[in-house]
Design a protein around this motif. Structure first.
Motif, PDB file in Angstrom:
ATOM      1  N   GLN A  63      48.870  15.769  75.909  1.00 50.32           N
ATOM      2  CA  GLN A  63      47.810  15.513  76.888  1.00 50.32           C
ATOM      3  C   GLN A  63      47.678  16.677  77.857  1.00 50.32           C
ATOM      4  O   GLN A  63      46.566  17.089  78.188  1.00 50.32           O
ATOM      5  N   ARG A  64      48.808  17.194  78.328  1.00 50.72           N
ATOM      6  CA  ARG A  64      48.759  18.357  79.241  1.00 50.72           C
ATOM      7  C   ARG A  64      48.098  19.542  78.559  1.00 50.72           C
ATOM      8  O   ARG A  64      47.270  20.237  79.163  1.00 50.72           O
ATOM      9  N   LEU A  67      44.381  18.821  78.307  1.00 48.61           N
ATOM     10  CA  LEU A  67      43.753  18.932  79.632  1.00 48.61           C
ATOM     11  C   LEU A  67      43.678  20.381  80.092  1.00 48.61           C
ATOM     12  O   LEU A  67      42.678  20.806  80.676  1.00 48.61           O
ATOM     13  N   ASN A  68      44.730  21.156  79.828  1.00 46.61           N
ATOM     14  CA  ASN A  68      44.696  22.574  80.200  1.00 46.61           C
ATOM     15  C   ASN A  68      43.592  23.306  79.447  1.00 46.61           C
ATOM     16  O   ASN A  68      42.874  24.127  80.027  1.00 46.61           O
ATOM     17  N   LEU A  70      40.880  21.959  78.281  1.00 46.42           N
ATOM     18  CA  LEU A  70      39.623  21.468  78.837  1.00 46.42           C
ATOM     19  C   LEU A  70      39.306  22.168  80.151  1.00 46.42           C
ATOM     20  O   LEU A  70      38.172  22.608  80.376  1.00 46.42           O
ATOM     21  N   VAL A  71      40.294  22.297  81.021  1.00 48.70           N
ATOM     22  CA  VAL A  71      40.085  22.972  82.304  1.00 48.70           C
ATOM     23  C   VAL A  71      39.703  24.427  82.071  1.00 48.70           C
ATOM     24  O   VAL A  71      38.779  24.954  82.717  1.00 48.70           O
ATOM     25  N   GLN A  74      36.163  24.501  80.897  1.00 43.48           N
ATOM     26  CA  GLN A  74      35.240  24.233  82.003  1.00 43.48           C
ATOM     27  C   GLN A  74      35.161  25.440  82.941  1.00 43.48           C
ATOM     28  O   GLN A  74      34.082  25.754  83.449  1.00 43.48           O
TER      29      GLN A  74
END
Length: 130
Positions: A63-64, A67-68, A70-71, A74
């Motif tokens: 998940q990390r 999410l990393n 994804l960030v 973005q």
């Protein structure tokens, strides 16, 4: 059954069971097997818990990572958007400059036309007006 309970009680308090030594031995063996079974079950439980914790840790790490990513994605998109906005502002400024030059050119042309002497049209109609 009552005798077995009494013998267990006697063994647990440290008293020597006067009755059948073999029964006492059997009871002690049974208690040892129960303790071994509990120890085995506890070890299996601990192993299962360790596996579960390891699995949860792996899932959290995945998940990390997601999410990393994804960030980062973005952030790149935001940077691209800022660059596109800057280009759009530059293009709009260039359009304003061109339009201002066009307006100035038209103003100069109108000034030239209005300051020029009017042509005199010769002909019968011009004489009749005077």
């Amino acid at each position: 059954m009552v005798e077995a309970n009494e013998r267990i009680t006697d063994a647990s308090t440290g008293a020597v069971a006067a009755a059948d030594p073999q029964s006492t031995n059997n009871i002690m063996n049974m208690l040892v097997r129960m303790l071994e079974a509990q120890t085995t079950a506890s070890a299996e439980q601990n192993a299962t818990i360790r596996e579960l914790v390891a699995s949860q840790n792996r899932a959290a790490e995945e998940q990390r990572t997601i999410l990393n990513r994804l960030v980062e994605s973005q952030n790149r998109a935001a940077e691209d958007q800022r660059a596109a906005n800057a280009e759009q502002r530059a293009a709009a400024e260039e359009q304003r400059t061109i339009l201002n030059r066009l307006v100035e050119s038209q103003d100069r042309m109108m000034m030239h036309i209005t300051n020029s002497p009017r042509p005199v049209v010769a002909g019968p109609s011009s004489r009749n007006l005077q």
